[in-house]
Design an enzyme around this catalytic site. Sequence first.
Site, mmCIF file in Angstrom:
data_model
loop_
_atom_site.group_PDB
_atom_site.id
_atom_site.type_symbol
_atom_site.label_atom_id
_atom_site.label_comp_id
_atom_site.label_asym_id
_atom_site.label_seq_id
_atom_site.Cartn_x
_atom_site.Cartn_y
_atom_site.Cartn_z
ATOM 1 N N HIS A 109 0.833 -1.207 0.000
ATOM 2 C CA HIS A 109 0.000 0.000 0.000
ATOM 3 C C HIS A 109 0.871 1.262 0.000
ATOM 4 C CE1 HIS A 109 -3.175 2.847 0.932
ATOM 5 N NE2 HIS A 109 -2.549 3.204 2.039
ATOM 6 N N GLU A 123 -10.848 2.143 2.998
ATOM 7 C CA GLU A 123 -9.562 1.500 3.248
ATOM 8 C C GLU A 123 -9.870 0.179 3.944
ATOM 9 O OE1 GLU A 123 -6.973 4.352 5.253
ATOM 10 O OE2 GLU A 123 -6.294 5.052 3.285
ATOM 11 N N GLN A 150 -7.478 14.811 1.405
ATOM 12 C CA GLN A 150 -6.206 14.287 1.927
ATOM 13 C C GLN A 150 -5.021 14.870 1.163
ATOM 14 O OE1 GLN A 150 -6.120 9.981 1.787
ATOM 15 N NE2 GLN A 150 -4.065 9.819 2.650
HETATM 16 MN MN MN Z 1 -6.219 4.086 7.234
#
Ligand code: MN
Length: 427
Positions: free
Chosen positions: A142, A208, A249
């Site tokens: 990731h 997520e 983000q």
């Molecule tokens: Mn997370």
Amino acid sequence: MPISANDPSRKSWLDVPQNSDFPIQNIPFGVFLTKDDVITIGTRIGDHAIDLGALQQLNYFEGIELTDDMFMQDTLNDFISDGKKTWRLVRNRIAEIFDAENPKLRDNPKQRDIIIFTMDEIEMQLPVLIGDYTDFYSSKEHATNVGTMFRDPNNALLPNWLHIPVGYHGRSSTIIPSGIPIHRPMGQTLPNGETSPVFGPSRLVDFELETAFITTDANVMGENIPVHEAEEYIFGMVLLNDWSARDIQKWEYVPLGPFLAKSFASSISPWIVTMEALEPFRTKGPTQSPTPLPYLQSKGKNSFDIHLEAYIEPENAEATLVSQSNFKYMYWTMSQQLAHHTSNGCRVNSGDMMGSGTISGPTPNSYGSMLELTWGGKNPIKMSDGTERKFINDNDTVIMKGFCKNNEVRIGFGEVSSKLLPPFTRK
Ligand code: MN
């Protein structure tokens, strides 16, 4: 004291559907509201919810040292505080009570009526009062994928990543149990090619795929937990959908990390599966190179083989499986995360929750977020109704499932399911 609750040959007098996540070997812990609006701590076998408060009142825990109202509470924090020995005694006792050969409750219909509910008669609540929530960033795949997309493919991992279980302090006030819908968050973003930000609904809402562990009281302020002791302080695990707004983000995260892009919602599965129930599924994590510093070095099988899935269910359409991952891909183990977290003397309490970070595997179908699965929106995913998704649309439901399986037993988490509603509007 052996974990007799894990005996794979044991059968329950309660019926358990085939492929259930909740055989008698699981015995997870949760909190639920009964049809009479009574809140209680409970466990689950098959599709039956079991009222542990009622069991305690009827003396089924005799001989185990518990405060009188241990299970007649609206959180598991006090029970978790009692520590590993009590957790094991209680799980072992529950296994005995529901063992097919034990007539005591089995043949007492009056008591069964008081103690046992079907899952559709109850409403699951948050299992613990979560004081603090930390989210790690511990999947190498990731971190590499995100670093490749957001920064530089040649230096995808930042220099600290292979030495530190990177994490940030999240927000516990917006952690919610499965079934509670959320609103698309508003926020500040910088549109592509612009120099001034705008304020509006996030256009890139993502999930997520994570797990989280729940701790007991681990230390007092100033003390650390050594890595080889860390597991003693982990009660169990849940599935976690750490909702993320990628456009918010991207604009806000420099230099201090995630903030409002994450704090609008985090959804968890309501049953805490104990580390003891997961014991048969221990496995080795990935080889760590370079060797971590001594305070993070641990030997043995410190990871767990937990199969994970994420689905998107559009309104009025079948759910589509979009990701299949596994907890064992995690580079940093939970022991290392907890040892690192307390290495500076930071206090960890009963009911704290620590997220794994998005769990991505090595293959494209095992990536744990839409950001990676569609590679930043470049490769949309087709849904069962023919529509496409780059990220999550309004009125989509995101469902995550997780389970462990060997030749003898299947231990699962059930699911965490939450619907994304349009932005909140003030009336
Ligand atoms: Mn997370």
